[in-house]
Motif scaffolding. Structure first.
Motif, mmCIF file in Angstrom:
data_model
loop_
_atom_site.group_PDB
_atom_site.id
_atom_site.type_symbol
_atom_site.label_atom_id
_atom_site.label_comp_id
_atom_site.label_asym_id
_atom_site.label_seq_id
_atom_site.Cartn_x
_atom_site.Cartn_y
_atom_site.Cartn_z
ATOM 1 N N LEU A 148 -28.751 23.265 -13.311
ATOM 2 C CA LEU A 148 -27.270 23.174 -12.978
ATOM 3 C C LEU A 148 -26.598 24.546 -12.709
ATOM 4 O O LEU A 148 -25.766 24.617 -11.646
ATOM 5 C CB LEU A 148 -26.679 22.440 -14.085
ATOM 6 C CG LEU A 148 -26.904 20.998 -14.298
ATOM 7 C CD1 LEU A 148 -26.301 20.664 -15.514
ATOM 8 C CD2 LEU A 148 -26.656 20.180 -13.049
ATOM 9 N N CYS A 183 -26.723 18.291 -7.842
ATOM 10 C CA CYS A 183 -26.130 18.696 -9.434
ATOM 11 C C CYS A 183 -25.566 17.698 -10.138
ATOM 12 O O CYS A 183 -25.930 17.653 -11.236
ATOM 13 C CB CYS A 183 -25.088 19.857 -9.113
ATOM 14 S SG CYS A 183 -25.958 21.482 -8.816
ATOM 15 N N ALA A 187 -26.840 16.522 -13.793
ATOM 16 C CA ALA A 187 -25.934 16.458 -15.052
ATOM 17 C C ALA A 187 -25.921 15.230 -15.587
ATOM 18 O O ALA A 187 -25.908 15.087 -16.925
ATOM 19 C CB ALA A 187 -24.392 17.007 -14.443
#
Length: 680
Positions: A148, A183, A187
């Motif tokens: 990330l 991303c 997450a």
């Protein structure tokens, strides 16, 4: 201290008055107020008192064991123990008193050192938890930073490149959009993975869902975290079961968990009397069976509907606890000392037997030693029965030599039974020893000596066994608390990833997609927003990694939410009426805004979204409403709702979410929170 006093009492009964001085000097190693007197002069005083008792008062050489135990406490001086041992053997001759001296030395050293170890383990417990959390934060930071952190850096670099090179903006924005989408998926996957370690957040969510539906909820937890993969699957079962309870219109629901014998149980019982609907569980039954468990649904004898899942899940934790207990230096020391003292007592008894009796007596003592050592790990009534037989019946074969074995039984009795039951039994045992001594024709002094020795040996066994248990229990408790703290840290990271970073990445993705469709001049404004959101996302990532505490401003979050909603083509209406909120409350309610707006974007077809706050008597209310309900119940059981429920509950707040009249509303209430409170 009781054991030391009992040892001294044996020599005092024999007429050695200096035993009182020997005992008093030994207290300098036991009582904290006297420990400042430890040192060379104390050892000299102990040596003088001990040898006066032996040479002047006629005490047994065993009393020098008090001095020997003290010498063992000093790492650089313990070789000096050889001098009294060898000297006693040369001067006094008989091996039995010398063995007694060594045994007393080991007992004195063991009890004092193990007490210190237990105190050290207790003091280290908090430090162990803190260290475990710090280590977990480093691990989380490394895990999130590799993926990330690098992804956010790429998004920021791409946005700056698109602003600097308008001629390549389309190509760069496509790459930035792909990075943002990757991303966001990472997450969400990381949040789900951290959350899956524990069933606890799903229980919190289930309670909130049932309460919001007007169902009286009762939750009883009897399992230990973390559950690992079993926790993730049980969370799935719980979600489906609770959804069914709400759908069937129950008024009461009880959720129970327990763990035993390497398995974990989840049971959901409601007062709905409808027949089982297995199809409502989807593929859950097959997944439970594939994981080696069972899933049962049906009606209880009282006519209540239940869902019960049983999965393997506690074996790893149990083995880890056992390994932790067995791996400690203090624990190994306690077991080694116990074994050495047991063997020493047995050798003393064997010295009184002739050659023909040695083999069967040795076999009997070997069994007793095994049973004693196994008593460390719990109460075993059948083993206690076997020990009772071995400690008493062989006396009819081996005579006086076996009378001392009664003390081996007294220790486990004191350990396994309540003292109101144990001490009367010990009294009966001592009376039996005295009666057998008379029956064997022993002198009165020997009868008294054997009776008192049975009590002392029992206290020694009890002390060493109990100390071993205490050290093991403290270590297990420290490890349990450390595991619980690690689970809590991962759940916190999951909440922040989902509630904070997930929202930021979703907003970045939306802005990137919008910028790709806009003319160059308008796209520049959206790219500037992407850069600002990327910086906020990096701060969210640091917060999720435990690097800094989360602080959010409610007004700023509401404005940011309106910007994102407008970018998605949704009319946003703000009406903020809160005043004077401390940071902790603003942060919790800001997380509520993020969760509500994220759900509007992901799960609704809303045209209008209203965000409002107001100060009410005793607290503050946040409401987020939208007209895009896609189903009769919205998404009250989502992970984000569970996270938000946990955040608010930590501050004494509540959350109600549901659909009515074509609108879906999330309402969060927080009481007045002290400014010094901490973020949940």
């Amino acid at each position: 201290m009781v054991v030391l006093a009992a040892f001294a009492a044996i020599y005092l009964i024999a007429g050695a008055l200096p035993a009182v001085a020997v005992f008093v000097l030994q207290l300098c190693y036991v009582l904290p107020a006297l420990q400042r007197f430890r040192g060379p002069w104390l050892l000299v005083a102990q040596a003088v008192a001990g040898y006066v008792a032996v040479l002047a008062a006629g005490a047994s050489v065993g009393i020098l064991g008090f001095l020997g135990g003290s010498l063992l406490l000093f790492r650089s001086w313990w070789p000096l123990l050889v001098l009294p041992v060898v000297g006693s053997a040369m001067v006094f001759g008989p091996v039995d008193p010398v063995i007694s001296m060594v045994l007393v030395s080991l007992v004195v050293y063991g009890l004092i050192r193990l007490t210190e170890r237990a105190e050290e383990a207790e003091a280290a417990r908090v430090g162990g938890v803190v260290a475990a959390v710090a280590e977990e934060r480093l691990l989380i930071s490394a895990e999130l930073g590799d993926g990330l952190g690098r992804g956010l850096a790429q998004i920021g670099a791409g946005a700056r490149a698109a602003l600097a090179r308008p001629d390549r903006a389309g190509e760069v924005l496509a790459e930035v959009t792909r990075s943002a989408r990757t991303c966001l998926a990472s997450a969400r996957a990381a949040a789900a993975a951290y959350r899956a370690l524990s069933l606890t957040p799903e229980l919190t969510t289930a309670r909130a869902l049932l309460t919001a539906a007007g169902i009286e909820a009762e939750v009883r937890t009897g399992h230990a975290e973390p559950l690992g993969p079993a926790g993730a699957l049980l969370a799935h079962v719980l979600r489906e079961a609770v959804t069914g309870v709400v759908r069937r219109g129950a008024t009461r629901c009880r959720i129970e968990t327990r763990a035993a014998h390497g398995r974990v149980w989840l049971r959901v019982v409601s007062d709905s009397a409808r027949s089982a609907d297995d199809e409502s569980l989807g593929d859950v039954p097959a997944r439970v069976v594939e994981a080696g468990g069972t899933l049962t649904t049906g009606l209880t004898p009282e006519g209540r509907y239940f869902t019960e899942a049983v999965l393997p899940g506690a074996v790893a934790v149990a083995k880890e606890e056992e390994a932790a207990a067995d791996g400690g230096r203090a624990y190994r020391l306690s077991i080694a000392l116990l074994a050495a003292v047991l063997v020493g007592f047995c050798v003393k008894a064997l010295l009184m037997l002739d050659g023909a009796q040695l083999l069967p007596a040795s076999a009997g003592f070997a069994v007793i030693v095994y049973l004693q050592l196994s008593s460390v790990h719990g109460r075993h009534p059948y083993k206690l029965g076997v020990m009772a037989l071995l400690a008493t019946l062989p006396v009819f074969v081996f005579g006086q030599a076996w009378l001392g074995a009664a003390g081996f039984l007294a220790g486990p009795l004191l350990l396994a039974l309540p003292w109101r039951m144990a001490w009367p039994l010990v009294g009966v045992l001592v009376g039996w020893v005295a009666g057998m001594g008379v029956e064997l024709g022993l002198a009165a002094g020997l009868v008294v000596n054997h009776a008192v020795s049975a009590v002392v040996t029992g206290l020694v066994m009890f002390g060493l066994l109990r100390q071993a248990q205490i050290v093991g229990d403290l270590r297990r408790e420290r490890d349990r608390q450390a595991r619980a703290a690690v689970v809590a840290e991962r759940l916190r990271a999951a909440r922040d990833l989902h509630d904070l970073l997930g929202h930021s990445l979703a907003a970045i993705l939306l802005k990137c997609e919008l910028a790709r469709r806009l003319p160059a001049e308008r796209a520049r404004a959206e790219l500037a927003d992407v850069l600002a959101m990327t910086e906020r996302g990096e701060a969210d990532l640091r917060a999720a990694s435990g690097g800094e505490q989360v602080r959010m401003r409610l007004a700023a979050e509401a404005e940011s939410a309106r910007s994102v909603l407008l970018a998605a083509g949704i009319e946003a209406k703000l009406r903020l009426g809160h005043v004077g909120l401390p940071s902790v409350a603003e942060t919790a309610l800001s997380a509520g805004v993020r969760e509500a707006v994220t759900n509007v974007l992901r799960h609704s077809s809303a045209a209008v979204c209203e965000i409002s706050t107001e100060s009410v008597s005793g607290g503050t209310v946040l409401r987020v409403r939208n007209d895009g309900v896609s189903g009769p119940s919205g998404r009250p059981g989502s992970a984000g709702i569970g996270n938000l429920t946990t955040r608010l509950a930590a501050l004494g707040g509540t959350l109600v979410a549901g659909a009515a009249d074509g609108w879906y509303q999330l309402e969060a209430w927080l009481p007045a929170v002290p400014a010094a409170g901490e973020v949940a």
